[in-house]
Design a protein around this motif. Sequence first.
Motif, PDB file in Angstrom:
ATOM      1  N   MET A 237       0.824  -1.217   0.000  1.00 29.88           N
ATOM      2  CA  MET A 237       0.000   0.000   0.000  1.00 29.88           C
ATOM      3  C   MET A 237       0.849   1.254   0.000  1.00 29.88           C
ATOM      4  N   PHE A 238       1.925   1.258   0.791  1.00 35.73           N
ATOM      5  CA  PHE A 238       2.762   2.456   0.927  1.00 35.73           C
ATOM      6  C   PHE A 238       3.587   2.751  -0.336  1.00 35.73           C
ATOM      7  N   ALA A 239       3.972   1.701  -1.074  1.00 39.98           N
ATOM      8  CA  ALA A 239       5.014   1.791  -2.099  1.00 39.98           C
ATOM      9  C   ALA A 239       4.933   3.011  -3.020  1.00 39.98           C
ATOM     10  N   PRO A 240       3.806   3.279  -3.684  1.00 41.05           N
ATOM     11  CA  PRO A 240       3.794   4.419  -4.616  1.00 41.05           C
ATOM     12  C   PRO A 240       3.693   5.782  -3.943  1.00 41.05           C
ATOM     13  N   PHE A 241       3.515   5.793  -2.609  1.00 39.37           N
ATOM     14  CA  PHE A 241       3.349   7.055  -1.890  1.00 39.37           C
ATOM     15  C   PHE A 241       4.589   7.453  -1.083  1.00 39.37           C
ATOM     16  N   ILE A 242       5.571   6.558  -1.004  1.00 37.15           N
ATOM     17  CA  ILE A 242       6.768   6.832  -0.202  1.00 37.15           C
ATOM     18  C   ILE A 242       7.484   8.066  -0.735  1.00 37.15           C
ATOM     19  N   GLY A 243       7.814   8.972   0.161  1.00 38.85           N
ATOM     20  CA  GLY A 243       8.522  10.188  -0.235  1.00 38.85           C
ATOM     21  C   GLY A 243       7.621  11.387  -0.491  1.00 38.85           C
ATOM     22  N   ASP A 244       6.303  11.178  -0.527  1.00 38.33           N
ATOM     23  CA  ASP A 244       5.360  12.288  -0.699  1.00 38.33           C
ATOM     24  C   ASP A 244       5.124  12.920   0.677  1.00 38.33           C
ATOM     25  N   GLU A 245       5.643  14.106   0.876  1.00 43.77           N
ATOM     26  CA  GLU A 245       5.567  14.754   2.188  1.00 43.77           C
ATOM     27  C   GLU A 245       4.150  15.158   2.589  1.00 43.77           C
ATOM     28  N   ASN A 246       3.231  15.162   1.632  1.00 39.35           N
ATOM     29  CA  ASN A 246       1.852  15.561   1.922  1.00 39.35           C
ATOM     30  C   ASN A 246       0.987  14.396   2.392  1.00 39.35           C
ATOM     31  N   ILE A 247       1.538  13.192   2.332  1.00 38.50           N
ATOM     32  CA  ILE A 247       0.781  12.007   2.714  1.00 38.50           C
ATOM     33  C   ILE A 247       1.461  11.332   3.896  1.00 38.50           C
ATOM     34  N   LYS A 248       0.726  11.117   4.971  1.00 37.85           N
ATOM     35  CA  LYS A 248       1.283  10.478   6.156  1.00 37.85           C
ATOM     36  C   LYS A 248       0.990   8.985   6.102  1.00 37.85           C
ATOM     37  N   LEU A 249       2.036   8.181   6.079  1.00 36.40           N
ATOM     38  CA  LEU A 249       1.919   6.732   6.068  1.00 36.40           C
ATOM     39  C   LEU A 249       1.996   6.215   7.504  1.00 36.40           C
ATOM     40  N   ILE A 250       1.001   5.437   7.909  1.00 35.84           N
ATOM     41  CA  ILE A 250       0.944   4.957   9.295  1.00 35.84           C
ATOM     42  C   ILE A 250       0.777   3.436   9.308  1.00 35.84           C
ATOM     43  N   GLY A 251       1.743   2.759   9.917  1.00 31.80           N
ATOM     44  CA  GLY A 251       1.659   1.318  10.114  1.00 31.80           C
ATOM     45  C   GLY A 251       1.229   1.024  11.536  1.00 31.80           C
ATOM     46  N   VAL A 252       0.312   0.067  11.693  1.00 30.22           N
ATOM     47  CA  VAL A 252      -0.243  -0.244  13.012  1.00 30.22           C
ATOM     48  C   VAL A 252       0.187  -1.643  13.445  1.00 30.22           C
ATOM     49  N   GLU A 253       0.970  -1.692  14.516  1.00 34.55           N
ATOM     50  CA  GLU A 253       1.449  -2.954  15.066  1.00 34.55           C
ATOM     51  C   GLU A 253       0.517  -3.448  16.176  1.00 34.55           C
ATOM     52  N   ALA A 254       0.778  -4.669  16.627  1.00 32.78           N
ATOM     53  CA  ALA A 254      -0.039  -5.277  17.678  1.00 32.78           C
ATOM     54  C   ALA A 254       0.574  -5.018  19.048  1.00 32.78           C
ATOM     55  N   ALA A 255      -0.134  -4.255  19.884  1.00 34.95           N
ATOM     56  CA  ALA A 255       0.306  -4.016  21.261  1.00 34.95           C
ATOM     57  C   ALA A 255      -0.145  -5.137  22.197  1.00 34.95           C
ATOM     58  N   GLY A 256      -0.895  -6.110  21.676  1.00 34.09           N
ATOM     59  CA  GLY A 256      -1.266  -7.278  22.460  1.00 34.09           C
ATOM     60  C   GLY A 256      -1.982  -6.948  23.754  1.00 34.09           C
ATOM     61  N   LEU A 257      -1.431  -7.436  24.857  1.00 31.73           N
ATOM     62  CA  LEU A 257      -2.013  -7.176  26.174  1.00 31.73           C
ATOM     63  C   LEU A 257      -1.511  -5.865  26.776  1.00 31.73           C
ATOM     64  N   GLY A 258      -0.673  -5.145  26.013  1.00 32.05           N
ATOM     65  CA  GLY A 258      -0.107  -3.876  26.476  1.00 32.05           C
ATOM     66  C   GLY A 258       1.411  -3.911  26.393  1.00 32.05           C
ATOM     67  N   LEU A 259       2.012  -2.814  25.991  1.00 31.69           N
ATOM     68  CA  LEU A 259       3.463  -2.770  25.805  1.00 31.69           C
ATOM     69  C   LEU A 259       4.214  -3.071  27.097  1.00 31.69           C
ATOM     70  N   LYS A 260       3.668  -2.635  28.225  1.00 29.38           N
ATOM     71  CA  LYS A 260       4.359  -2.839  29.504  1.00 29.38           C
ATOM     72  C   LYS A 260       4.312  -4.293  29.987  1.00 29.38           C
ATOM     73  N   THR A 261       3.391  -5.076  29.438  1.00 25.78           N
ATOM     74  CA  THR A 261       3.269  -6.470  29.869  1.00 25.78           C
ATOM     75  C   THR A 261       4.312  -7.368  29.214  1.00 25.78           C
ATOM     76  N   GLY A 262       4.894  -6.904  28.111  1.00 21.76           N
ATOM     77  CA  GLY A 262       5.816  -7.737  27.353  1.00 21.76           C
ATOM     78  C   GLY A 262       5.105  -8.704  26.422  1.00 21.76           C
ATOM     79  N   LYS A 263       3.783  -8.780  26.525  1.00 23.77           N
ATOM     80  CA  LYS A 263       2.990  -9.669  25.667  1.00 23.77           C
ATOM     81  C   LYS A 263       2.440  -8.864  24.492  1.00 23.77           C
ATOM     82  N   HIS A 264       3.286  -8.662  23.479  1.00 20.30           N
ATOM     83  CA  HIS A 264       2.909  -7.846  22.330  1.00 20.30           C
ATOM     84  C   HIS A 264       3.769  -8.232  21.131  1.00 20.30           C
ATOM     85  N   ALA A 265       3.499  -7.593  19.989  1.00 26.72           N
ATOM     86  CA  ALA A 265       4.298  -7.809  18.782  1.00 26.72           C
ATOM     87  C   ALA A 265       4.672  -6.461  18.156  1.00 26.72           C
TER      88      ALA A 265
END
Length: 388
Positions: A237-265
């Motif tokens: 999805m990002f490929a043709p938009f990389i480098g365009d300063e007017n478009i913000k690319l946002i990837g969403v990772e899995a925080a699982g049970l919470g970052l502080k729990t250590g049970k996440h990705a």
Amino acid sequence: MKGMFNQFGGQFVPENLKNALDELEKEFNTAVNDVSFIKEYEYYLKYYVGRPNPLYYAENISKDLGGAKIYLKREDLNHTGAHKINNAIGQVLLAKRMGKNKVIAETGAGQHGVATATVAAKFGMKCKIFMGAEDIRHQSLNVKKMKLLGAEVVSVTTGTMTLNDAVSEAIKYWVDNVNDTFYIIGSAVGPHPYPTIVKRFQRIIGDETKIQIMEAEGRMPDYIIAPVGGGSNAIGMFAPFIGDENIKLIGVEAAGLGLKTGKHAATITMKQKGVIHGMYSYVLQDKEGNIKDAYSISSGLDYPGVGPEHAFLDETNNAQYVSVTDMEALDAFLYLTKKEGIVPALESAHAVAYTKKLAHTLQKDKIIVVNMSGRGDKDMDTVLKYLE
């Protein structure tokens, strides 16, 4: 070293794989510059996969959230139910071109396994799928599909019995069978040239989006949001938009049970660097530097590494990476299902969850495109257990 994105990427593999990777790189570079190969690839995308799929204006959630206009790129409408088939078609055509008659793959959520088993059936190839025993338990529907398609599903019982272990076992098998077997890697990970190959075959997502949003709105979007595990749907999805300063690319990772729990990705969020599955990238690690177990309710995001180009995009601030928890993803799953009548994969639900947080903070003239990377049939049992 070959295939570097600044410091990330490369080929950290045994010597007996380097010749195979060199052969693959040479064949790939020739193929993508061969008009007949590209025509064949595009033919199957159109008539077998069902592309182009729609860019759908999600009117109900746009109004309900009260901010930006939200569009959904409907990869869930592809044959086999996810973006994975785009890459599987491209790589099986490479395998055929190279004279290979056996294919293997790893899978977490099962979508890449189903896609690989599907194209193997279509082109008459023997197929072996490596899948963690824990993922087999969660994704029984996709396991049944793979077997019906004629694939052998190998249950991996090492480690956490999830995607990381499936990749490791697939690589081990490939080392011993490299002469007649083609490894169809499903994400934008692994040794060079795989991250580049997967990006090329998945960029159809972004290329179509670029045309479709111009038709719908007459301009480019302000935000593009996609879930990130290994990162194939997002890099496509990002490929043709990389480098365009007017478009913000946002990837969403899995925080699982919470970052502080250590049970996440949330690999990128942690920013620890190391080698995993033949590449240098961000890797979840313990205090001794060993690869740490990842966790997510979503099998497709449950991976302790990330594609090297995503690490590069993060390091160079060409994309932003955030994370959402299991509970936020489950709530987003139910929200989209009830508001739009679209049942998302739990992977895609992570992107929807962040969109819910973002959309209402924006003006109504802003546009968000969310990559709906797959459909949620495979996740019914998991979600129903949550509801109970």
